[in-house]
Structures are given as structure tokens and as C-alpha cells.
Design a protein around this motif. Structure first.
Motif, PDB file in Angstrom:
ATOM      1  N   ARG A 152      -7.851   0.185 -31.080  1.00 30.09           N
ATOM      2  CA  ARG A 152      -8.023   1.616 -30.864  1.00 30.09           C
ATOM      3  C   ARG A 152      -8.278   2.259 -32.237  1.00 30.09           C
ATOM      4  N   ASN A 153      -9.501   2.745 -32.411  1.00 30.98           N
ATOM      5  CA  ASN A 153      -9.897   3.283 -33.713  1.00 30.98           C
ATOM      6  C   ASN A 153      -9.812   4.803 -33.713  1.00 30.98           C
ATOM      7  N   SER A 154      -9.396   5.373 -34.841  1.00 32.33           N
ATOM      8  CA  SER A 154      -9.289   6.829 -34.971  1.00 32.33           C
ATOM      9  C   SER A 154      -9.378   7.197 -36.444  1.00 32.33           C
ATOM     10  N   ALA A 155      -9.669   8.476 -36.674  1.00 32.39           N
ATOM     11  CA  ALA A 155      -9.762   8.983 -38.044  1.00 32.39           C
ATOM     12  C   ALA A 155      -9.382  10.444 -38.049  1.00 32.39           C
ATOM     13  N   SER A 179      -7.214   1.530 -37.342  1.00 36.05           N
ATOM     14  CA  SER A 179      -7.627   0.627 -36.265  1.00 36.05           C
ATOM     15  C   SER A 179      -6.374  -0.088 -35.776  1.00 36.05           C
ATOM     16  N   ALA A 180      -5.873   0.315 -34.588  1.00 38.37           N
ATOM     17  CA  ALA A 180      -4.566  -0.121 -34.107  1.00 38.37           C
ATOM     18  C   ALA A 180      -4.687  -1.208 -33.045  1.00 38.37           C
ATOM     19  N   ASP A 181      -3.732  -2.159 -33.083  1.00 36.77           N
ATOM     20  CA  ASP A 181      -3.539  -3.197 -32.063  1.00 36.77           C
ATOM     21  C   ASP A 181      -4.823  -3.998 -31.819  1.00 36.77           C
ATOM     22  N   GLY A 182      -5.395  -4.481 -32.861  1.00 38.46           N
ATOM     23  CA  GLY A 182      -6.588  -5.311 -32.754  1.00 38.46           C
ATOM     24  C   GLY A 182      -6.289  -6.759 -33.081  1.00 38.46           C
ATOM     25  N   VAL A 210      -2.698  -6.637 -34.715  1.00 40.17           N
ATOM     26  CA  VAL A 210      -2.631  -6.125 -36.082  1.00 40.17           C
ATOM     27  C   VAL A 210      -3.168  -4.699 -36.100  1.00 40.17           C
ATOM     28  N   THR A 211      -2.487  -3.823 -36.850  1.00 35.85           N
ATOM     29  CA  THR A 211      -2.929  -2.454 -37.051  1.00 35.85           C
ATOM     30  C   THR A 211      -3.295  -2.263 -38.521  1.00 35.85           C
ATOM     31  N   ILE A 212      -4.523  -1.765 -38.759  1.00 38.13           N
ATOM     32  CA  ILE A 212      -5.009  -1.529 -40.115  1.00 38.13           C
ATOM     33  C   ILE A 212      -5.119  -0.028 -40.333  1.00 38.13           C
ATOM     34  N   SER A 213      -4.504   0.458 -41.424  1.00 34.10           N
ATOM     35  CA  SER A 213      -4.577   1.872 -41.793  1.00 34.10           C
ATOM     36  C   SER A 213      -5.177   1.983 -43.194  1.00 34.10           C
ATOM     37  N   SER A 214      -6.093   2.976 -43.353  1.00 31.92           N
ATOM     38  CA  SER A 214      -6.739   3.187 -44.639  1.00 31.92           C
ATOM     39  C   SER A 214      -6.713   4.666 -44.982  1.00 31.92           C
ATOM     40  N   GLN A 215      -6.480   4.973 -46.265  1.00 30.68           N
ATOM     41  CA  GLN A 215      -6.440   6.339 -46.746  1.00 30.68           C
ATOM     42  C   GLN A 215      -7.401   6.492 -47.918  1.00 30.68           C
ATOM     43  N   TYR A 216      -8.084   7.627 -47.940  1.00 32.64           N
ATOM     44  CA  TYR A 216      -9.004   7.917 -49.050  1.00 32.64           C
ATOM     45  C   TYR A 216      -8.374   8.995 -49.911  1.00 32.64           C
ATOM     46  N   MET A 217      -8.280   8.711 -51.214  1.00 32.56           N
ATOM     47  CA  MET A 217      -7.610   9.614 -52.147  1.00 32.56           C
ATOM     48  C   MET A 217      -8.585  10.028 -53.247  1.00 32.56           C
ATOM     49  N   LEU A 218      -8.444  11.292 -53.675  1.00 37.47           N
ATOM     50  CA  LEU A 218      -9.231  11.774 -54.804  1.00 37.47           C
ATOM     51  C   LEU A 218      -8.523  12.940 -55.463  1.00 37.47           C
ATOM     52  N   VAL A 219      -8.970  13.264 -56.678  1.00 35.63           N
ATOM     53  CA  VAL A 219      -8.483  14.457 -57.371  1.00 35.63           C
ATOM     54  C   VAL A 219      -9.282  15.641 -56.838  1.00 35.63           C
ATOM     55  N   PRO A 220      -8.651  16.574 -56.142  1.00 32.70           N
ATOM     56  CA  PRO A 220      -9.407  17.640 -55.465  1.00 32.70           C
ATOM     57  C   PRO A 220     -10.027  18.607 -56.465  1.00 32.70           C
ATOM     58  N   THR A 221     -11.292  18.949 -56.223  1.00 28.20           N
ATOM     59  CA  THR A 221     -12.003  19.963 -56.999  1.00 28.20           C
ATOM     60  C   THR A 221     -12.759  20.871 -56.042  1.00 28.20           C
ATOM     61  N   ALA A 222     -13.113  22.033 -56.549  1.00 26.90           N
ATOM     62  CA  ALA A 222     -13.872  22.967 -55.720  1.00 26.90           C
ATOM     63  C   ALA A 222     -15.242  22.411 -55.372  1.00 26.90           C
ATOM     64  N   ALA A 223     -15.818  21.595 -56.238  1.00 25.33           N
ATOM     65  CA  ALA A 223     -17.148  21.034 -55.979  1.00 25.33           C
ATOM     66  C   ALA A 223     -17.151  20.079 -54.797  1.00 25.33           C
ATOM     67  N   CYS A 231     -15.829   7.119 -42.207  1.00 27.71           N
ATOM     68  CA  CYS A 231     -15.004   5.920 -42.085  1.00 27.71           C
ATOM     69  C   CYS A 231     -15.702   4.971 -41.111  1.00 27.71           C
ATOM     70  N   LEU A 232     -15.917   3.707 -41.547  1.00 26.47           N
ATOM     71  CA  LEU A 232     -16.572   2.693 -40.719  1.00 26.47           C
ATOM     72  C   LEU A 232     -15.567   1.604 -40.369  1.00 26.47           C
ATOM     73  N   VAL A 233     -15.410   1.340 -39.046  1.00 31.29           N
ATOM     74  CA  VAL A 233     -14.491   0.316 -38.551  1.00 31.29           C
ATOM     75  C   VAL A 233     -15.303  -0.819 -37.937  1.00 31.29           C
ATOM     76  N   SER A 234     -15.152  -2.019 -38.487  1.00 34.26           N
ATOM     77  CA  SER A 234     -15.860  -3.205 -37.989  1.00 34.26           C
ATOM     78  C   SER A 234     -14.855  -4.154 -37.344  1.00 34.26           C
ATOM     79  N   HIS A 235     -15.214  -4.674 -36.148  1.00 32.11           N
ATOM     80  CA  HIS A 235     -14.329  -5.609 -35.433  1.00 32.11           C
ATOM     81  C   HIS A 235     -15.167  -6.587 -34.640  1.00 32.11           C
ATOM     82  N   ARG A 236     -14.613  -7.740 -34.403  1.00 26.19           N
ATOM     83  CA  ARG A 236     -15.336  -8.810 -33.728  1.00 26.19           C
ATOM     84  C   ARG A 236     -15.692  -8.451 -32.294  1.00 26.19           C
TER      85      ARG A 236
END
Length: 508
Positions: A152-155, A179-182, A210-223, A231-236
Motif C-alpha cells: 500500500r503506497n502513499s505520500a 510503501s507498507a506491507d509489501g 516489509v514496510t519502507i518509509s522515506s523522508q526528504y529533508m532540506l534546508v528551507p528557503t523562500a526560493a 516520490c516513485l515507488v517500484s515493486h515487483r
């Protein structure tokens, strides 16, 4: 020499070793091919799966017994099914007892395939079909059972609240993908133009998922506010990766800029304006104009973010400040105005630019004129036009006397390079008048004897007159008869008797 021998021996040993490895693999492959199995079988939970096994060509080998062995990824090997021709089928105690059976009833040593019903995620692993033979010993084939579970994929995007946007601030999470319970574990990748990093974690779920979790981090700027991140989830179990598009929402205090001052504000100028431009997230709540002195000129008119000076005077010599506020803070900008006594001259094109333009036009006209002249010259040469090749002398007035020898003297015609006769005339001798009056007449001369049409082309230059005229008959008149018969042969029309006349052509 010794070094070369050592190097050759090293190469030889490497080749022998490689040949031994290839031979061993080939031999093992030939032996393993005795037992025919499928290398890999996939199944979803709660389904039935068949694991096939056969010994098609026993030859002189005696088959005594066949056993199925289950080897999980973690744990010991277990016998799950055994068949002996004399003692029949047996199903030892195992996690698969009651769910595993031979497909044939009764089973045979030639085809001892099994079936597993109500497959579970924990059934994943290796299944070994092993024969007990004589005299070669045991023979086996291995099948891998792969259990699949569609995840079950979500973002989700995260709104970043930043009180100040400064370099060196700590990175924060701006987007998450899961991507949960895959089964097997999914792969998550990020596609974005912002400069950040992704981190992923794996968590074991129920029933070996297996459940896979991913987070995207950055230093926030106005630009970075408003930019896209995917987010791209690939599974068999998926034909193609599943994509989740998000829009970054980064909150920041107002950033303000004042525009409109051109450094040419002078006394008497009217309706000049300053505009306060601001960007912020969330949207600004208030916009305030003020001066550094605290007193706004009387001629100033304010409407929202636009400050207009109706007529400039000395009161406008001040510093205008624009302040913009939102929930996160305040941003401001200022501009100092200097009112001049007179207007600055408007900058026109530079002298060098004008001179360069004139030179360019002159060169262009010169090129065009040269081209036109060349074209016309070439056209005239092609058509045979142009000035005459011969300019005859002006005719002289008639003399009272002439000799028959002078009249009988004929100048040879002039031939051009192409052997065509260009001009045929009589050369005047002493006081003999010119007889070539086809090209010139009395009207072509003024009273002083000047030639009006000296540049006009001769009639012989015309294409139709380029042919040589026929010769006249032999002279029928004697020299003395010329004067006697003068009345019978009046002068040519257009020529006066006292000035010139047309003489009879004479040939010798």
C-alpha cells in the motif's frame, strides 16, 4: 629471461585454474540436470502452488526413494514429504503438515511433484527435491518459492514554517513517502529540483511483509516555495513505478522591494509613483508606507502598495519606507528620493553610434551601386550596346577642285577581330569633302562646326548593318565627266551645295 618464464608460468596457471572452474561448473550442471525442477515459483498468500519434480531419464540408475526438503531463509532444513515405492508416502511434522501433498495418487518416483495449499508468507524459501539412487548416490534439484504481497503506497507533503530564512539552518522534513506491507521490499526514489537528501527505513510487518518509509529533508528557503517534488515507488507486483507528485509549501516572512524611482525626480514633475512589491507565505496581512522623518508630504497619495506623488517639490526630499507583515514576521525596504531643480537631459544615441550608422549606410549604398553598374555593364556587353568603336573626323567643306586620282583612292574597310566590317568609308584626300554622311548631317553641327552628336553610335554598329555592302559596278564615268554631269546628279538631301555633297562611290 627468468622474469619472462615466470610471467608465462603465471599466465599458464591462471588459464589452468579457469579451465578447472569451467569444467567443474559444467559437470555440476550436467549432474543437476538429472533432476528436473523449476528454478523459481511465485505466489500470493492464500493461493495454491505446485512444485514440480521429475527424473525423466534414469537409464542404468536405480531410483530407491524421493524426498522434499524445506529450507527457510532462517532456520533448519525440514523434511515435508517422502515417498518410497514399498512403504508409500509420508508427511513428517513441519509447518506445512496438512497443507502439502503429492499431486499424483499414488505418487511415482518418475514424477513426485507436490502441492502446497493456502500458501502463507512464511512459506517462502527453498524447496529441494532429492532422489536416493544406486549406484551414483543422491541427486537433487532446488526450487525457490517467492511470496508476493502488493504494498500500500502513499505520500504526503509537509508544510515548513521558518521564522527566518538564513544559510546554515538545520534541515527539516518537507515530504514523506511510504510503501507498507509489501513482499519483497519496495524501492523508493525521489525526483525534484530542490537541493536536499532522502533517508529511508525498513520495518518488518505482519506475516513476513516489509514496510519502507522515506523522508526528504532540506534546508528551507523562500526560493524552494512552490517547487515540485515526486516520490516513485517500484515493486515487483507493479507493471511500472507508482508516482506521487507534491508541491512544496514553505512558509517565510515577507521579502520587500520598492521600485519606480528613476533618479530623475525634478521640481514640477507630476504623478510619479513608487510600488512596494512583496512575496511571502502566508499572504501578507498589512502594507504600511512611512518616511524616516515621520511626516508624509502633502502631495503624496497612497493606495494599497502604490505611493504616488502628485507634484514634486522640496518636501519630497525624504526617505520612503514600505513595511509588509504576515503571520511569521515583518519585511521592509526603503528608497531615498532626491528632488532636482531641473530635469536631467535625456540620453540620446552616442556620437559614435550615429557615425557608425552613417558609415554603414554609405557602405551599403556603395555596394548596391557597384552591383548595379556591373550588371548593366555585363548586360550591355551581351547585347552589343555601347559607345562607337570609331569616331570619324568631322566633314570638311567642299573644295572647288578635285582630282580623279584622289576620288579613285579608296581606303580599305576596317575589320574587327571577328572579321566583320565595322566601318566602310572613304578617306578624304587633301581638299576632298567627306562622303560618309550617313552618320552625320548638317543638322548635327552648330554654326561653329562643333559636333552635337559625337557620342551617337554609327549606323554601321547596328546588327542589321554589319554585313558588307555589295560593291558598285565599275566606274562608268571618267574624271572629267564628273564635273560635266554635276547638274544631272544633285547633292544629297539635307546637304547644301556649298558645304557638302554625296559623291559617287568609285572602286579601282
Amino acid at each position: 629471461m627468468a622474469r619472462e618464464d615466470a610471467r608465462n608460468w603465471h599466465d599458464f596457471t591462471k588459464r589452468i585454474g579457469l579451465f578447472s572452474v569451467v569444467t567443474l561448473l559444467t559437470f555440476q550442471g550436467a549432474v543437476s540436470q538429472q533432476v528436473k525442477v523449476e528454478p523459481e515459483v511465485m505466489s500470493y498468500p492464500s493461493q495454491e502452488v505446485n512444485l514440480r519434480c521429475a527424473f525423466p531419464d534414469a537409464g542404468g540408475i536405480q531410483l530407491t526413494q524421493v524426498s522434499w526438503i524445506y529450507e527457510p531463509k532462517e532456520g533448519e532444513r525440514l523434511n515435508i514429504a517422502v515417498y518410497h515405492p514399498k512403504f508409500g508416502a509420508s508427511y513428517p511434522t513441519s509447518p506445512l503438515k496438512g497443507r502439502v501433498s503429492f499431486t499424483a495418487d499414488p505418487p511415482t518416483l518418475i514424477n513426485p511433484s507436490i502441492q502446497i495449499s493456502n500458501v502463507k508468507m512464511t512459506d517462502e524459501g527453498k524447496y529441494i527435491c532429492e532422489y536416493a539412487t544406486y549406484p551414483s548416490g543422491n541427486e537433487q534439484g532446488v526450487t525457490s518459492l517467492i511470496m508476493l504481497a502488493k504494498p500500500r503506497n502513499s505520500a504526503s507533503g509537509v508544510t515548513v514554517i521558518a521564522s527566518t530564512v538564513t544559510a546554515g539552518a538545520k534541515p527539516v522534513v518537507v515530504a514523506r513517502c511510504e510503501s507498507a506491507d509489501g513482499r519483497p521490499a519496495a524501492q523508493i526514489t525521489w525526483v525534484t529540483a530542490v537541493n536536499g537528501n532522502a533517508t529511508s527505513t525498513s520495518t518488518a510487518g505482519a506475516d513476513n511483509t516489509v514496510t519502507i518509509s522515506s523522508q526528504y529533508m532540506l534546508v528551507p528557503t523562500a526560493a524552494d516555495n512552490g517547487k515540485d517534488i515526486s516520490c516513485l515507488v517500484s515493486h515487483r507486483t507493479q507493471a511500472k513505478p507508482e508516482s506521487f507528485l507534491m508541491n512544496l509549501a514553505i512558509e517565510y516572512p515577507p521579502q520587500v522591494t520598492i521600485v519606480g524611482y528613476d533618479n530623475n525626480w525634478y521640481v514640477g514633475r507630476t504623478n510619479v509613483a513608487l510600488t512596494c512589491q512583496a512575496t511571502a507565505n502566508p499572504i501578507p496581512t498589512t502594507i504600511t508606507w512611512k518616511t524616516m522623518t515621520g511626516q508624509m508630504p502633502d502631495t503624496v497619495q497612497i493606495k494599497e502598495n502604490v505611493l504616488t506623488v502628485l507634484k514634486l517639490d522640496e518636501q519630497a526630499n525624504t526617505t520612503f519606507v514600505c513595511e509588509v507583515k504576515n503571520r511569521l514576521g515583518t519585511g521592509k525596504d526603503q528608497v531615498t528620493v532626491m528632488v532636482r531643480g531641473t530635469r536631467l537631459p535625456v540620453k540620446g544615441p552616442t556620437t559614435s553610434g550615429v557615425i557608425g550608422g552613417i558609415i554603414g549606410v554609405v557602405l551599403l549604398l556603395a555596394i548596391i551601386g557597384s552591383v548595379v553598374v556591373l550588371v548593366r555593364k555585363k548586360r550591355n556587353q551581351h547585347n552589343g550596346d555601347g559607345p562607337p568603336k570609331y569616331k570619324p573626323p568631322p566633314p570638311k567643306k567642299q573644295q572647288t577642285t578635285s582630282s580623279s586620282s584622289e576620288l579613285n583612292t579608296i581606303r580599305d574597310p576596317v575589320e574587327s577581330k571577328d572579321r566583320s566590317v565595322d566601318h566602310l568609308y572613304y578617306a578624304p584626300q587633301h581638299a576632298e569633302p567627306s562622303t560618309d554622311l550617313d552618320a552625320y548631317s548638317d543638322e548635327e553641327y552648330n554654326r561653329d562646326g562643333e559636333l552635337y552628336y559625337a557620342g551617337a553610335p554609327s549606323g554601321w554598329d547596328e546588327p542589321r548593318l554589319n554585313d558588307v555592302p555589295p560593291l558598285y559596278a565599275p566606274n562608268q564615268y571618267k574624271a572629267n565627266d564628273y564635273h560635266d554631269n554635276e547638274e544631272d546628279h544633285p547633292p544629297a538631301a539635307g546637304a547644301s551645295r556649298g558645304e557638302s555633297f554625296v559623291s559617287q562611290a568609285m572602286f579601282v
